[in-house]
Every structure is written in structure tokens, then in C-alpha cells.
Design a protein around this motif. Structure first.
Motif, PDB file in Angstrom:
ATOM      1  N   LYS A  74     -42.944  68.206  34.113  1.00  0.00           N
ATOM      2  CA  LYS A  74     -44.105  68.902  34.667  1.00  0.00           C
ATOM      3  C   LYS A  74     -43.679  70.277  35.166  1.00  0.00           C
ATOM      4  CE  LYS A  74     -47.868  68.449  38.000  1.00  0.00           C
ATOM      5  NZ  LYS A  74     -48.469  67.601  39.068  1.00  0.00           N
ATOM      6  N   PHE A  75     -44.331  71.307  34.644  1.00  0.00           N
ATOM      7  CA  PHE A  75     -44.049  72.685  35.032  1.00  0.00           C
ATOM      8  C   PHE A  75     -45.305  73.298  35.647  1.00  0.00           C
ATOM      9  CE2 PHE A  75     -40.832  71.816  31.901  1.00  0.00           C
ATOM     10  CZ  PHE A  75     -39.725  72.547  32.309  1.00  0.00           C
ATOM     11  N   SER A  76     -45.088  74.148  36.641  1.00  0.00           N
ATOM     12  CA  SER A  76     -46.196  74.852  37.286  1.00  0.00           C
ATOM     13  C   SER A  76     -46.143  76.329  36.914  1.00  0.00           C
ATOM     14  CB  SER A  76     -46.119  74.691  38.808  1.00  0.00           C
ATOM     15  OG  SER A  76     -44.885  75.181  39.309  1.00  0.00           O
ATOM     16  N   LEU A  77     -47.291  76.907  36.657  1.00  0.00           N
ATOM     17  CA  LEU A  77     -47.394  78.296  36.225  1.00  0.00           C
ATOM     18  C   LEU A  77     -47.071  79.230  37.383  1.00  0.00           C
ATOM     19  CD1 LEU A  77     -48.271  80.223  33.893  1.00  0.00           C
ATOM     20  CD2 LEU A  77     -50.566  80.151  34.870  1.00  0.00           C
ATOM     21  N   ILE A  78     -46.167  80.192  37.155  1.00  0.00           N
ATOM     22  CA  ILE A  78     -45.837  81.177  38.186  1.00  0.00           C
ATOM     23  C   ILE A  78     -46.182  82.603  37.752  1.00  0.00           C
ATOM     24  CG2 ILE A  78     -43.987  79.741  39.115  1.00  0.00           C
ATOM     25  CD1 ILE A  78     -41.973  81.586  37.699  1.00  0.00           C
ATOM     26  N   TYR A  79     -46.350  82.829  36.442  1.00  0.00           N
ATOM     27  CA  TYR A  79     -46.664  84.179  35.946  1.00  0.00           C
ATOM     28  C   TYR A  79     -47.482  84.059  34.671  1.00  0.00           C
ATOM     29  CZ  TYR A  79     -46.028  88.655  33.539  1.00  0.00           C
ATOM     30  OH  TYR A  79     -46.237  89.816  32.855  1.00  0.00           O
ATOM     31  N   ALA A  80     -48.477  84.951  34.519  1.00  0.00           N
ATOM     32  CA  ALA A  80     -49.299  84.960  33.317  1.00  0.00           C
ATOM     33  C   ALA A  80     -49.594  86.406  32.926  1.00  0.00           C
ATOM     34  CB  ALA A  80     -50.607  84.202  33.546  1.00  0.00           C
ATOM     35  N   PHE A  81     -49.578  86.652  31.622  1.00  0.00           N
ATOM     36  CA  PHE A  81     -49.894  87.974  31.065  1.00  0.00           C
ATOM     37  C   PHE A  81     -51.143  87.813  30.198  1.00  0.00           C
ATOM     38  CE2 PHE A  81     -49.062  91.315  27.757  1.00  0.00           C
ATOM     39  CZ  PHE A  81     -49.302  92.399  28.591  1.00  0.00           C
ATOM     40  N   PRO A  82     -52.334  88.161  30.709  1.00  0.00           N
ATOM     41  CA  PRO A  82     -53.579  87.902  29.973  1.00  0.00           C
ATOM     42  C   PRO A  82     -53.646  88.608  28.619  1.00  0.00           C
ATOM     43  CG  PRO A  82     -54.025  88.409  32.284  1.00  0.00           C
ATOM     44  CD  PRO A  82     -52.590  88.736  32.043  1.00  0.00           C
ATOM     45  N   ALA A  83     -53.005  89.759  28.480  1.00  0.00           N
ATOM     46  CA  ALA A  83     -53.100  90.518  27.236  1.00  0.00           C
ATOM     47  C   ALA A  83     -52.285  89.920  26.101  1.00  0.00           C
ATOM     48  CB  ALA A  83     -52.659  91.963  27.478  1.00  0.00           C
ATOM     49  N   ILE A  84     -51.601  88.790  26.337  1.00  0.00           N
ATOM     50  CA  ILE A  84     -50.796  88.183  25.278  1.00  0.00           C
ATOM     51  C   ILE A  84     -51.690  87.691  24.144  1.00  0.00           C
ATOM     52  CG2 ILE A  84     -50.817  85.862  26.232  1.00  0.00           C
ATOM     53  CD1 ILE A  84     -47.812  87.662  24.630  1.00  0.00           C
ATOM     54  N   LYS A  85     -52.949  87.335  24.445  1.00  0.00           N
ATOM     55  CA  LYS A  85     -53.875  86.915  23.393  1.00  0.00           C
ATOM     56  C   LYS A  85     -54.217  88.087  22.472  1.00  0.00           C
ATOM     57  CE  LYS A  85     -55.977  83.238  26.179  1.00  0.00           C
ATOM     58  NZ  LYS A  85     -57.243  82.709  26.760  1.00  0.00           N
ATOM     59  N   LEU A 210     -45.539  93.358  36.021  1.00  0.00           N
ATOM     60  CA  LEU A 210     -46.253  92.927  37.220  1.00  0.00           C
ATOM     61  C   LEU A 210     -47.544  93.705  37.414  1.00  0.00           C
ATOM     62  CD1 LEU A 210     -43.320  92.453  39.780  1.00  0.00           C
ATOM     63  CD2 LEU A 210     -44.418  90.751  38.323  1.00  0.00           C
ATOM     64  N   ARG A 211     -47.650  94.877  36.792  1.00  0.00           N
ATOM     65  CA  ARG A 211     -48.864  95.682  36.920  1.00  0.00           C
ATOM     66  C   ARG A 211     -49.978  95.126  36.043  1.00  0.00           C
ATOM     67  NH1 ARG A 211     -48.347 102.092  36.500  1.00  0.00           N
ATOM     68  NH2 ARG A 211     -47.012 101.551  38.293  1.00  0.00           N
ATOM     69  N   PHE A 212     -49.637  94.743  34.820  1.00  0.00           N
ATOM     70  CA  PHE A 212     -50.644  94.205  33.908  1.00  0.00           C
ATOM     71  C   PHE A 212     -50.633  92.680  33.876  1.00  0.00           C
ATOM     72  CE2 PHE A 212     -49.397  98.386  32.219  1.00  0.00           C
ATOM     73  CZ  PHE A 212     -50.619  99.023  32.270  1.00  0.00           C
ATOM     74  N   GLY A 213     -49.566  92.083  34.389  1.00  0.00           N
ATOM     75  CA  GLY A 213     -49.506  90.638  34.482  1.00  0.00           C
ATOM     76  C   GLY A 213     -49.962  90.159  35.848  1.00  0.00           C
TER      77      GLY A 213
END
Length: 229
Positions: A74-85, A210-213
Motif C-alpha cells: 500500500k502506497f500513499s500519494l505524496i506528489y502529483a503532476f496534473p499535466a502528465i496526461k 513544485l510550481r506546476f506539480g
């Protein structure tokens, strides 16, 4: 007292395997799926120390089992980059464009040989296909190094990093947190648009922003990359 040649030969034969078991070359530092590779090395060492074992464990089986264990944790999300899609869509569109131009080149060449296309048209089609291939390589080189998401396990010892492959598919990497460099270790300055994700003793580099993520879990993120303030 002199020993017989047969006794000397028997002594050398019994001593030789013991010396061979002690000669173990140091293993290289693992990068991708480090725990799976560690399991493989353990299986190799076990089979070399126990030569009379009838069915030694398979290194491939050990590696697949370790990767499966990591994937099931089980892993918990700590960082996401929305523009990866959007980057995934651009990567696949670029693949489609390159495929279309590469498919049209033989057709233009056929018409040129039949006298139905000029040399300028053939040169133009060849240039477009070559330019599309170069742009595909350059874009995929950087898109594959953009971090889409990062996860941390419950013990905060394993970092799961998701990024894109050449074909625009998702790929997960499992890295020990102790082997990941902090922002201060990489030489980046906090506040920069693009930061590096690097490991100790490895030259491969991924990038995140960190600015866009978006940092979902600040405490978990600082556990890996150091304080943000």
C-alpha cells in the motif's frame, strides 16, 4: 614425513571448492527495482554456496516475486503532476505523426520511380519523415524523464515513482528512500521551476516541478526530499 601423491591430490581437491566459495565479486549498486535485484543476487549466492542442491531457486522467480510484493504493498500519494496526461497525449500524437510520415515515404518513392512524382516532392517527403523522427526522439527523451506521480509506502522506506515510457504508457519504479538525494544534495535551489530526482551513485535523472506539480502529503514529501521552507 613425505605424503603420497594420491593423498596430496585428495587434499587439493577438497580444499579447492572452499576457496572458490569465498571469491565473490562486489555487486553493482541497483537502480530500478532494487529489492528485486537484491533477491536475484541472493539466489545466485545461495546456488554457488550449495552446489549439491538439486533444485536451486530460480533468479527470475525471485525477481518477479519481489516485484510482485512491492506492487501489492500500500502506497500513499505524496506528489502529483496534473499535466502528465497532456504529455502522454502529445507523446502518442507524435508517435502517430511519425508513423504516418514514415508510411507515406515508400508511396512517394514508388510514384517517383514510376515518373508520377518529381525529385523535389521525394526530397520534401524524405525531409518531413526525417524531421518527424528526430523530433520524436528529442521529445520522448525528455517526456520519459518527467515524474507524473510519487508515492510512499507505510514504512516510509520505499519511494514509488511513476513516469511515461517511449510508447506513452505508465512505468513504476521502486527506490529506497535512503538512496534518493534531497533537494540540497542535488544542488537545486528551492523555488526553481524544475527540480531533479537523482540517486546516490547513479547518473540517471528524472525531473519534477513544485510550481506546476502538487505536493499532496507535505510530511511524506519532506521525508524524501528535505524541508521545503
Amino acid at each position: 614425513m613425505l605424503r603420497s601423491p594420491r593423498l596430496i591430490h585428495l587434499t587439493v581437491t577438497l580444499a579447492a571448492p572452499g576457496r572458490q566459495c569465498l571469491r565473490q565479486s562486489p555487486s553493482p549498486r541497483p537502480l530500478l527495482f532494487p529489492y528485486a535485484r537484491t533477491g536475484t543476487e541472493h539466489a545466485i549466492r545461495t546456488s554457488s554456496i550449495l552446489p549439491n542442491q538439486t533444485s536451486p531457486p530460480s533468479p527470475q522467480g525471485q525477481a518477479l516475486a519481489a516485484c510482485s510484493d512491492l506492487a501489492s504493498q500500500k502506497f500513499s500519494l505524496i506528489y502529483a503532476f496534473p499535466a502528465i496526461k497532456a504529455l502522454r497525449a502529445v507523446s502518442r500524437l507524435k508517435l502517430m505523426q511519425t508513423g504516418i510520415t514514415a508510411a507515406l515515404l515508400p508511396t512517394v518513392s514508388y510514384f517517383y520511380l514510376q515518373g508520377q512524382a518529381s525529385g523535389a516532392q521525394l526530397t520534401y517527403a524524405t525531409g518531413i519523415a526525417a524531421f518527424a523522427a528526430v523530433m520524436l526522439y528529442v521529445m520522448s527523451h525528455y517526456i520519459r524523464r518527467v515524474v507524473g506521480m510519487m508515492y510512499l509506502d507505510s514504512t516510509q522506506t520505499i519511494l514509488k515513482v511513476s513516469h511515461l515510457t517511449f510508447w506513452g504508457h505508465r512505468r513504476d519504479m521502486y527506490l529506497p528512500v535512503a538512496d534518493v538525494k534531497t533537494v540540497a544534495d542535488t544542488g537545486d535551489v528551492q523555488g526553481e521551476v524544475i527540480l531533479q530526482l537523482k540517486q546516490f551513485g547513479c547518473s540517471d535523472t528524472l525531473y519534477f516541478s513544485l510550481r506546476f506539480g502538487r505536493v499532496v502529503d507535505r510530511q511524506g514529501f519532506e521525508k524524501v526530499f528535505g524541508t521545503l521552507s
